[in-house]
Design a protein around this motif. Structure first.
Motif, PDB file in Angstrom:
ATOM      1  N   TYR A 140       0.809  -1.222   0.000  1.00  0.00           N
ATOM      2  CA  TYR A 140       0.000   0.000   0.000  1.00  0.00           C
ATOM      3  C   TYR A 140       0.847   1.280   0.000  1.00  0.00           C
ATOM      4  O   TYR A 140       0.541   2.211  -0.746  1.00  0.00           O
ATOM      5  CB  TYR A 140      -0.961  -0.004   1.195  1.00  0.00           C
ATOM      6  CG  TYR A 140      -1.632   1.317   1.376  1.00  0.00           C
ATOM      7  CD1 TYR A 140      -1.266   2.161   2.400  1.00  0.00           C
ATOM      8  CD2 TYR A 140      -2.587   1.750   0.477  1.00  0.00           C
ATOM      9  CE1 TYR A 140      -1.851   3.399   2.530  1.00  0.00           C
ATOM     10  CE2 TYR A 140      -3.176   2.984   0.597  1.00  0.00           C
ATOM     11  CZ  TYR A 140      -2.805   3.807   1.629  1.00  0.00           C
ATOM     12  OH  TYR A 140      -3.374   5.034   1.757  1.00  0.00           O
ATOM     13  N   PRO A 141       1.917   1.390   0.822  1.00  0.00           N
ATOM     14  CA  PRO A 141       2.716   2.626   0.737  1.00  0.00           C
ATOM     15  C   PRO A 141       3.354   2.846  -0.622  1.00  0.00           C
ATOM     16  O   PRO A 141       3.518   3.993  -1.042  1.00  0.00           O
ATOM     17  CB  PRO A 141       3.788   2.422   1.817  1.00  0.00           C
ATOM     18  CG  PRO A 141       3.197   1.484   2.764  1.00  0.00           C
ATOM     19  CD  PRO A 141       2.379   0.553   1.943  1.00  0.00           C
ATOM     20  N   LEU A 148       0.728   4.452  -2.657  1.00  0.00           N
ATOM     21  CA  LEU A 148       0.578   5.861  -2.300  1.00  0.00           C
ATOM     22  C   LEU A 148       1.703   6.701  -2.893  1.00  0.00           C
ATOM     23  O   LEU A 148       1.478   7.795  -3.419  1.00  0.00           O
ATOM     24  CB  LEU A 148       0.572   5.987  -0.773  1.00  0.00           C
ATOM     25  CG  LEU A 148       0.203   7.343  -0.190  1.00  0.00           C
ATOM     26  CD1 LEU A 148      -1.217   7.670  -0.553  1.00  0.00           C
ATOM     27  CD2 LEU A 148       0.368   7.306   1.306  1.00  0.00           C
ATOM     28  N   VAL A 154       1.198   9.743  -5.612  1.00  0.00           N
ATOM     29  CA  VAL A 154       1.548  11.145  -5.418  1.00  0.00           C
ATOM     30  C   VAL A 154       2.410  11.644  -6.578  1.00  0.00           C
ATOM     31  O   VAL A 154       2.212  12.753  -7.077  1.00  0.00           O
ATOM     32  CB  VAL A 154       2.276  11.324  -4.073  1.00  0.00           C
ATOM     33  CG1 VAL A 154       2.879  12.693  -3.961  1.00  0.00           C
ATOM     34  CG2 VAL A 154       1.326  11.079  -2.940  1.00  0.00           C
ATOM     35  N   PHE A 187       0.598   5.927  11.402  1.00  0.00           N
ATOM     36  CA  PHE A 187       1.502   6.611  10.485  1.00  0.00           C
ATOM     37  C   PHE A 187       0.935   6.690   9.080  1.00  0.00           C
ATOM     38  O   PHE A 187       0.894   7.756   8.454  1.00  0.00           O
ATOM     39  CB  PHE A 187       2.852   5.877  10.463  1.00  0.00           C
ATOM     40  CG  PHE A 187       3.873   6.555   9.627  1.00  0.00           C
ATOM     41  CD1 PHE A 187       4.145   6.120   8.346  1.00  0.00           C
ATOM     42  CD2 PHE A 187       4.554   7.650  10.101  1.00  0.00           C
ATOM     43  CE1 PHE A 187       5.079   6.756   7.565  1.00  0.00           C
ATOM     44  CE2 PHE A 187       5.485   8.293   9.332  1.00  0.00           C
ATOM     45  CZ  PHE A 187       5.746   7.848   8.059  1.00  0.00           C
ATOM     46  N   TRP A 188       0.453   5.557   8.557  1.00  0.00           N
ATOM     47  CA  TRP A 188       0.038   5.587   7.155  1.00  0.00           C
ATOM     48  C   TRP A 188      -1.337   6.194   6.969  1.00  0.00           C
ATOM     49  O   TRP A 188      -1.639   6.742   5.912  1.00  0.00           O
ATOM     50  CB  TRP A 188       0.126   4.190   6.547  1.00  0.00           C
ATOM     51  CG  TRP A 188       1.541   3.819   6.342  1.00  0.00           C
ATOM     52  CD1 TRP A 188       2.260   2.902   7.044  1.00  0.00           C
ATOM     53  CD2 TRP A 188       2.457   4.402   5.406  1.00  0.00           C
ATOM     54  NE1 TRP A 188       3.554   2.882   6.593  1.00  0.00           N
ATOM     55  CE2 TRP A 188       3.703   3.786   5.588  1.00  0.00           C
ATOM     56  CE3 TRP A 188       2.346   5.387   4.420  1.00  0.00           C
ATOM     57  CZ2 TRP A 188       4.816   4.105   4.830  1.00  0.00           C
ATOM     58  CZ3 TRP A 188       3.460   5.701   3.668  1.00  0.00           C
ATOM     59  CH2 TRP A 188       4.669   5.072   3.879  1.00  0.00           C
ATOM     60  N   ALA A 240      -0.522   9.828   6.760  1.00  0.00           N
ATOM     61  CA  ALA A 240       0.072  10.169   5.468  1.00  0.00           C
ATOM     62  C   ALA A 240      -0.996  10.208   4.381  1.00  0.00           C
ATOM     63  O   ALA A 240      -1.055  11.139   3.575  1.00  0.00           O
ATOM     64  CB  ALA A 240       1.149   9.139   5.112  1.00  0.00           C
ATOM     65  N   THR A 241      -1.865   9.194   4.374  1.00  0.00           N
ATOM     66  CA  THR A 241      -2.927   9.159   3.362  1.00  0.00           C
ATOM     67  C   THR A 241      -3.844  10.360   3.507  1.00  0.00           C
ATOM     68  O   THR A 241      -4.211  10.995   2.508  1.00  0.00           O
ATOM     69  CB  THR A 241      -3.752   7.879   3.533  1.00  0.00           C
ATOM     70  OG1 THR A 241      -2.888   6.775   3.680  1.00  0.00           O
ATOM     71  CG2 THR A 241      -4.664   7.668   2.361  1.00  0.00           C
ATOM     72  N   PHE A 297      -2.221  13.579   2.133  1.00  0.00           N
ATOM     73  CA  PHE A 297      -2.174  13.680   0.681  1.00  0.00           C
ATOM     74  C   PHE A 297      -3.560  13.806   0.082  1.00  0.00           C
ATOM     75  O   PHE A 297      -3.774  14.566  -0.865  1.00  0.00           O
ATOM     76  CB  PHE A 297      -1.453  12.460   0.092  1.00  0.00           C
ATOM     77  CG  PHE A 297       0.030  12.549   0.218  1.00  0.00           C
ATOM     78  CD1 PHE A 297       0.746  11.611   0.940  1.00  0.00           C
ATOM     79  CD2 PHE A 297       0.723  13.584  -0.378  1.00  0.00           C
ATOM     80  CE1 PHE A 297       2.111  11.715   1.068  1.00  0.00           C
ATOM     81  CE2 PHE A 297       2.084  13.683  -0.259  1.00  0.00           C
ATOM     82  CZ  PHE A 297       2.783  12.754   0.467  1.00  0.00           C
TER      83      PHE A 297
END
Lengths: 238, 311
Positions: A219-220, A223, A227, B121-122, B125-126, B129
């Motif tokens: 998933y990261p 992301l 971006v 954390f994520w 971040a999500t 954004f």
């Protein structure tokens, strides 16, 4: 330091002391000096050849071409992702650096807007790419993945290649007249390249995680490339 | 003879109970329980198992402490213990934060006292954004209506969003944790959450804002307020239900003030995001239908036109 070089014959001379000292070995009579000659061959591994003094003497063109060929080979592996280990085994960070700088340069615009309202600055793109990659690598390692730090950075950096190509295409398309078709073409190209990046990076990275955590590690990455794709899609010159 | 047989039978039950609870332990350790189990049964002639349970618990915690020495905070393994979650567990925690129920404490039921850092954390971040991206998209929509507005990528909003969200999700739990510790020093009976559990609660409670922010793209004002209120209610309810068991031992005034401040800060965050990232759209142009059906041009406009956004 001792350099192993190619095979060459080796001469040995063995000198024995006076045979009277070996009185116990009375059956054997050994003369005073026996020159022994022969060849000792040392199998040379190909890796060691790199540390050979000859790489210092080669021309700069050879050195650069060797590195460029390695980078180019990895580009091919990204564009046609297969289950191969080349990206992981011989990692290097030249490719990601070249791609990041190219992308950041292409995202520059002649800033007529105030600095605050414009697109990402060069430093912002750099920071997002490198710190994003470091964060994803740390996340992957903390989740228990068995990939090394620089291997993961290498993979993530190289998989920006499709998006850099999308940026090139977008810049070319933007030279034409603006309009909805312009936007749709750019959107289509960016989406395809985004999907390509994700597929390429998961092909390399997903195997390093235990199966019940694959989604958490992927998933990261999703992301991150999302971006970058957003930055490419919203780029407007001047 | 019969007494010895009875004692042997009890020993076996204790061992299987412990094994069922902690399946990783090896059976060789259960022989340590033998003598203590004997002592407990001998003392309670009526056969009440309360003492045995206590002995079991203390033995179990002793065994667990023997098994896992905590790595120091300078080692990588220390931080790895905070990411010891599976995909299904993270999804389960997210679902728990979306549907808060009055009796169910998030920390006890969902986290089961094993907080993780991956979720907070994520999710932050999500959210950062998504806020920046949808805020930018509203500018595109505004430009559709009023072509005099100049579109720009507004990249600085990413910086603002990420700093805001991360500061909120990490500094407010720090303050809350510090406050709870101070109150616990004053009143002994209060419960306590560790710092990581508080961070976890706040992080997962922010998840509901992610779909809300995406839905804020719909340019209907009352619908935006409705979604915002719904998300805020869900999120704040989750926080209040989690904090209530800890805080109810305190005086009513302190408990009330604490919960009020928590909800107020959450509201401030939601409203701040709405107002900063989502400027209201300009009114519909009343000119010719030609303008009303103008296509979105997200590209070049003459830069000499001043940028105007309806306040």
């Amino acid at each position: 330091m001792f350099l192993l070089s190619q095979q060459r014959p080796l001469e040995l001379k063995i000198f024995f002391p006076n045979s009277s000292q070996f009185a116990g070995l009375s059956d054997i009579s050994i003369p005073q000096d026996i020159p022994v000659e022969g060849e000792i061959t040392i199998p040379v591994r190909s890796r060691i050849r790199e540390f050979d003094s000859s790489t210092l003497n080669e021309s700069v063109q050879n050195t650069i071409m060797r590195d460029l060929k390695a980078v180019g080979k990895k580009f091919m592996h990204v564009l046609y992702p297969r289950k191969s280990n080349t990206l992981l085994r011989d990692w290097d960070l030249w490719g990601p650096l070249i791609l990041c700088v190219t992308l950041a340069l292409m995202l520059q615009r002649g800033s007529v807007d105030s600095e605050k309202d414009g697109g990402p600055q060069f430093a912002e793109v750099f920071v997002i790419v490198w710190f994003g990659a470091v964060t994803i690598t740390l996340n992957s390692k903390l989740l228990g993945g068995n990939i090394s730090f620089f291997q993961s950075l290498c993979v993530l950096g190289y998989c920006i290649l499709p998006l850099t190509m999308a940026m090139l295409v977008c810049r070319l398309v933007l030279l034409a007249e603006p309009g909805p078709i312009n936007f749709m073409v750019r959107l289509f190209v960016v989406i395809i390249m985004f999907a390509w990046s994700i597929v390429a990076s998961t092909a390399f990275l997903a195997d390093s995680q235990p199966p019940n955590r694959k989604a958490l590690a992927v998933y990261p990455v999703f992301l991150f490339y999302f971006v970058i794709s957003w930055m490419i899609l919203t780029f407007t010159p001047q | 003879m019969a007494a010895a047989d009875e004692l042997a039978f009890h020993e076996f039950e204790e061992a299987t109970n412990l094994l069922a609870q902690t399946p990783n332990e090896t059976t060789t350790r259960s022989d340590q329980l033998g003598p203590k189990g004997h002592v407990a049964v001998a003392m309670d002639s009526g056969g009440s198992y309360g003492a045995e349970d206590e002995v079991e618990e203390s033995d179990k915690t002793e065994l667990l402490q023997e098994e896992k020495p905590q790595p120091g905070f300078w080692t990588f393994g220390y931080y790895q213990s905070f990411f010891d979650v599976d995909t299904s567990q993270v999804l389960d925690r997210i679902k728990g934060s979306l549907l808060p129920r009055p009796g169910h404490n998030f920390v006890r039921h969902r986290l089961r006292n094993r907080p993780d850092l991956y979720g907070p954390f994520w999710i932050c971040a999500t959210l950062a954004f998504v806020l920046a991206i949808t805020g930018n998209l509203t500018l595109v929509l505004a430009q559709r209506r009023d072509p005099s507005i100049h579109y720009s990528p507004q990249f600085h909003k990413v910086t603002v969003a990420s700093i805001t969200i991360y500061c909120y999700a990490w500094l407010v739990p720090l303050a809350l944790w510090g406050f709870l510790r101070w109150r616990k020093g004053v009143r002994e009976r209060m419960g306590l959450y560790t710092f990581l559990e508080t961070v976890c609660v706040y992080g997962y409670s922010l998840f509901v804002f992610i779909p809300t922010v995406v839905l804020w793209l719909i340019p209907v004002p009352w619908l935006q307020w409705l979604f915002g209120a719904l998300a805020l209610a869900l999120s704040a309810a989750g926080l209040v239900f989690t904090l209530w068991p800890v805080v109810r031992e305190d005086t009513r005034l302190a408990a009330g003030v604490l919960l009020l401040v928590v909800v107020l800060l959450h509201t401030l965050l939601a409203m701040g995001c709405k107002f900063y990232f989502f400027q209201p759209l300009p009114p519909e142009p009343m000119a010719s239908p030609h303008q009303a059906t103008s296509q979105p041009t997200a590209t070049v406009l003459p830069p000499t036109l001043p940028r105007s956004v309806a306040a």
